[in-house]
Design an enzyme around this catalytic site. Structure first.
Site, PDB file in Angstrom:
ATOM      1  N   GLU A   1      13.866  -2.459   5.468  1.00  0.00           N
ATOM      2  CA  GLU A   1      12.625  -3.152   5.099  1.00  0.00           C
ATOM      3  C   GLU A   1      12.883  -3.969   3.836  1.00  0.00           C
ATOM      4  O   GLU A   1      13.370  -3.436   2.837  1.00  0.00           O
ATOM      5  CB  GLU A   1      11.502  -2.149   4.858  1.00  0.00           C
ATOM      6  CG  GLU A   1      10.245  -2.713   4.214  1.00  0.00           C
ATOM      7  CD  GLU A   1       9.656  -3.912   4.956  1.00  0.00           C
ATOM      8  OE1 GLU A   1       9.393  -4.947   4.309  1.00  0.00           O
ATOM      9  OE2 GLU A   1       9.486  -3.819   6.180  1.00  0.00           O
TER      10      GLU A   1
ATOM     11  N   ARG B   1      10.630  -5.589   1.941  1.00  0.00           N
ATOM     12  CA  ARG B   1       9.603  -5.570   0.893  1.00  0.00           C
ATOM     13  C   ARG B   1       9.054  -4.156   0.716  1.00  0.00           C
ATOM     14  O   ARG B   1       9.618  -3.350   0.002  1.00  0.00           O
ATOM     15  CB  ARG B   1       8.487  -6.557   1.227  1.00  0.00           C
ATOM     16  CG  ARG B   1       8.947  -8.013   1.226  1.00  0.00           C
ATOM     17  CD  ARG B   1       7.786  -8.956   1.356  1.00  0.00           C
ATOM     18  NE  ARG B   1       6.898  -8.875   0.206  1.00  0.00           N
ATOM     19  CZ  ARG B   1       5.644  -9.277   0.195  1.00  0.00           C
ATOM     20  NH1 ARG B   1       5.100  -9.754   1.308  1.00  0.00           N
ATOM     21  NH2 ARG B   1       4.914  -9.192  -0.903  1.00  0.00           N
TER      22      ARG B   1
ATOM     23  N   THR C   1       2.627  -5.701   6.558  1.00  0.00           N
ATOM     24  CA  THR C   1       1.449  -6.492   6.205  1.00  0.00           C
ATOM     25  C   THR C   1       0.179  -5.666   6.294  1.00  0.00           C
ATOM     26  O   THR C   1      -0.692  -5.750   5.418  1.00  0.00           O
ATOM     27  CB  THR C   1       1.343  -7.720   7.137  1.00  0.00           C
ATOM     28  OG1 THR C   1       2.464  -8.574   6.903  1.00  0.00           O
ATOM     29  CG2 THR C   1       0.058  -8.492   6.867  1.00  0.00           C
ATOM     30  N   CYS C   2       0.050  -4.869   7.345  1.00  0.00           N
ATOM     31  CA  CYS C   2      -1.192  -4.117   7.558  1.00  0.00           C
ATOM     32  C   CYS C   2      -1.546  -3.268   6.342  1.00  0.00           C
ATOM     33  O   CYS C   2      -2.647  -3.334   5.820  1.00  0.00           O
ATOM     34  CB  CYS C   2      -1.061  -3.239   8.805  1.00  0.00           C
ATOM     35  SG  CYS C   2      -2.490  -2.179   9.073  1.00  0.00           S
TER      36      CYS C   2
ATOM     37  N   LYS D   1     -10.095  -3.483   4.448  1.00  0.00           N
ATOM     38  CA  LYS D   1     -11.136  -2.493   4.719  1.00  0.00           C
ATOM     39  C   LYS D   1     -11.550  -1.771   3.441  1.00  0.00           C
ATOM     40  O   LYS D   1     -12.704  -1.340   3.299  1.00  0.00           O
ATOM     41  CB  LYS D   1     -10.667  -1.483   5.769  1.00  0.00           C
ATOM     42  CG  LYS D   1     -10.838  -2.003   7.196  1.00  0.00           C
ATOM     43  CD  LYS D   1     -10.088  -3.309   7.379  1.00  0.00           C
ATOM     44  CE  LYS D   1     -10.293  -4.011   8.668  1.00  0.00           C
ATOM     45  NZ  LYS D   1      -9.482  -5.244   8.771  1.00  0.00           N
TER      46      LYS D   1
ATOM     47  N   ALA E   1      17.659  -7.932   6.765  1.00  0.00           N
ATOM     48  CA  ALA E   1      18.679  -7.771   7.795  1.00  0.00           C
ATOM     49  C   ALA E   1      18.764  -8.980   8.709  1.00  0.00           C
ATOM     50  O   ALA E   1      17.751  -9.601   9.039  1.00  0.00           O
ATOM     51  CB  ALA E   1      18.384  -6.518   8.625  1.00  0.00           C
TER      52      ALA E   1
ATOM     53  N   GLY F   1      -4.732 -18.057  11.687  1.00  0.00           N
ATOM     54  CA  GLY F   1      -3.853 -17.254  12.532  1.00  0.00           C
ATOM     55  C   GLY F   1      -2.545 -16.924  11.845  1.00  0.00           C
ATOM     56  O   GLY F   1      -2.329 -17.258  10.669  1.00  0.00           O
TER      57      GLY F   1
ATOM     58  N   HIS G   1     -28.566  13.509  18.826  1.00  0.00           N
ATOM     59  CA  HIS G   1     -29.668  12.633  18.416  1.00  0.00           C
ATOM     60  C   HIS G   1     -30.104  13.010  17.010  1.00  0.00           C
ATOM     61  O   HIS G   1     -30.160  14.189  16.670  1.00  0.00           O
ATOM     62  CB  HIS G   1     -30.849  12.813  19.373  1.00  0.00           C
ATOM     63  CG  HIS G   1     -32.067  12.019  18.973  1.00  0.00           C
ATOM     64  ND1 HIS G   1     -32.160  10.661  19.142  1.00  0.00           N
ATOM     65  CD2 HIS G   1     -33.230  12.429  18.389  1.00  0.00           C
ATOM     66  CE1 HIS G   1     -33.336  10.255  18.693  1.00  0.00           C
ATOM     67  NE2 HIS G   1     -34.001  11.309  18.226  1.00  0.00           N
TER      68      HIS G   1
END
Length: 457
Positions: free
Chosen positions: A33, A35, A40-41, A50, A112, A265, A435
């Site tokens: 990896e 970073r 990103t998530c 969130k 990589a 996007g 309910h």
């Protein structure tokens, strides 16, 4: 050169999940990896978005509380909010690091590149090293798309990554793109006090997501009521001295803006991977694979780089599947029905959907609907804007659902399970729902589909 059974490039929700599962199956694995683990998530997407959505929730409900007789006068400490976001991301990232360490996954910090079948060159802070593996899994995620004339600079023109750093709370924010990312961040910044204008090229919000016209209309009204201005059918053409120029059917105009968030996007991260050295192909920006995620023998691609929905949970699911395939290479590749992938959009109200889109319900498919305005819990919470919709086939099996309203992101799980398990509307109607709760809306939609509505005419 280090030798391992499996090398994974990318430590996001696809890569780290694959690594964790492979380790559980007793397979030696190295994860590279460049970073931060979580991708990103965790670091620049789902989790901080969130967290901001939750932190600003009281600001978005001040009018609702005022109707209840409760006045809120919150003050936003942006510096403390930034610190809290960092703490949340750091804590979750630390959890991922601990899981991988406990599983025996070797994590290498570096970038990589494939230099041949099963061979990687990794540029690390200490220099270069090589990794040789029986199988290589590419899980490098995606990057925000820039627009001509609106390059990201972190000051006037933001990417979603920039926006999540909370560099400031602009008085006027123009969001280019009425998709998931644009609407979620537009909602957050409106709550924080920015005047927000959303510019969308097409004539509707959430294009390509599959939200019904009925659901999109509910969301459009709700966003307008919150003070978010929607400019549909408009194209952003570039910066001006005081904002951004857009073109509509009526010509060009300038929208004043202190910051412009471009959220049109994301594109898969396939550049620089050395795919040609391994004999892999890229078409339409994604790595071409078979149904078992193989791009070439011994080379796999999962998550955003493979195409399809750019969703963290879809990527994680593929991580689990590819791990199982690599651990048992003689087993047949995964087949059968496509997995049921729910979507959740954190606007106000939330939007969630799964399976067959409501507007595509034809040829024997039936739709059952139930409005939040007929749900007791919605009245008790002061949030009656929204609806539940479900789709069943000619045998009554549930094949899709859409929910617009509070907690839709949580409520869609029951519908996803029903669709995945091929349950019928009758099965859903027979299940007793507590309910007063919001899940009763799904139950009521099932009753409506079966022709015996309870709390609506």
């Amino acid at each position: 050169m280090e030798r391992t059974r499996v090398a994974i490039v990318g430590g996001g929700p696809a890569g780290y999940v694959a690594a964790r599962r492979l380790a559980q199956l007793g397979v030696e694995v190295v994860l590279v990896e460049k970073r931060h683990l979580g991708g990103t998530c965790l670091n620049e997407g789902c989790i901080p978005t969130k967290a901001l959505y939750a932190a600003t929730s009281p600001l978005g409900h001040r009018e609702t509380f005022a109707r209840m007789g409760i006045s809120l006068s919150p003050a936003v400490d942006a510096a403390r909010l930034r610190t809290w976001l960092s703490e949340v991301v750091g804590a979750v990232r630390g959890g991922v690091e601990k899981l991988l360490a406990q599983s025996g996954v070797e994590v290498v910090s570096g970038e990589a590149t494939l230099v041949g079948p099963g061979r990687l060159r990794v540029r690390t802070p200490a220099g270069e090293e090589g990794i040789s593996a029986d199988a290589v899994v590419l899980a490098t995620g995606s990057t925000p798309i820039e627009l001509p004339g609106l390059p990201f600079d972190g000051e006037r023109v933001w990417s979603s990554t920039d926006a999540l750093l909370l560099p400031r709370i602009p008085d006027r924010l123009v969001v280019i793109g009425g998709g998931v990312i644009g609407l979620e961040l537009g909602t957050v910044y409106r709550r924080l006090g920015s005047a927000v204008v959303v510019v969308e090229l097409l004539d509707r919000l959430l294009p390509g997501v599959g939200v019904s016209r009925r659901g999109e209309a509910v969301l459009r009204r709700a966003l307008a009521a919150q003070g978010i201005e929607l400019r549909l059918g408009a194209r952003a053409e570039g910066l001006t001295a005081d904002g951004v120029k857009i073109r509509t059917t009526n010509g060009t105009e300038e929208l004043p803006a202190d910051a412009v968030l471009v959220a049109v996007g994301r594109r898969p991260n396939v550049d620089g991977l050395g795919l040609e050295a391994a004999g892999a192909r890229v078409e339409r920006g994604v790595v071409v694979t078979d149904d078992g995620f193989a791009a070439t023998p011994g080379l796999y691609a999962i998550g955003d780089v493979r195409g399809g929905w750019m969703l963290a949970h879809k990527a994680s699911h593929e991580g689990l599947l590819v791990a199982e395939r690599i651990a048992a290479p003689t087993a047949p590749p995964p087949g059968g029905a496509a997995p049921v992938i729910p979507q959740a959009i954190f606007t106000q109200p939330e939007v969630a959907l799964v399976g067959t889109p409501i507007d595509e319900a034809a040829g024997g498919l039936r739709v059952g609907r139930f409005p939040l305005a007929a749900l007791g819990r919605a009245w008790a919470q002061g949030e009656t804007e929204g609806l539940f919709q479900i789709v069943a086939d000619e045998n009554g099996r549930l094949v899709g659902a859409e929910i617009v309203g509070p907690h839709a992101s949580d409520l869609i799980a029951e519908a996803a399970l029903a669709v995945s398990a091929r349950l019928t509307a009758e099965d859903l109607a027979r299940a007793v729902h507590a309910h007063p709760t919001f899940p009763e809306g799904l139950w009521e939609a099932a009753l409506a589909l079966l022709g015996r509505p309870l709390h609506r005419g």
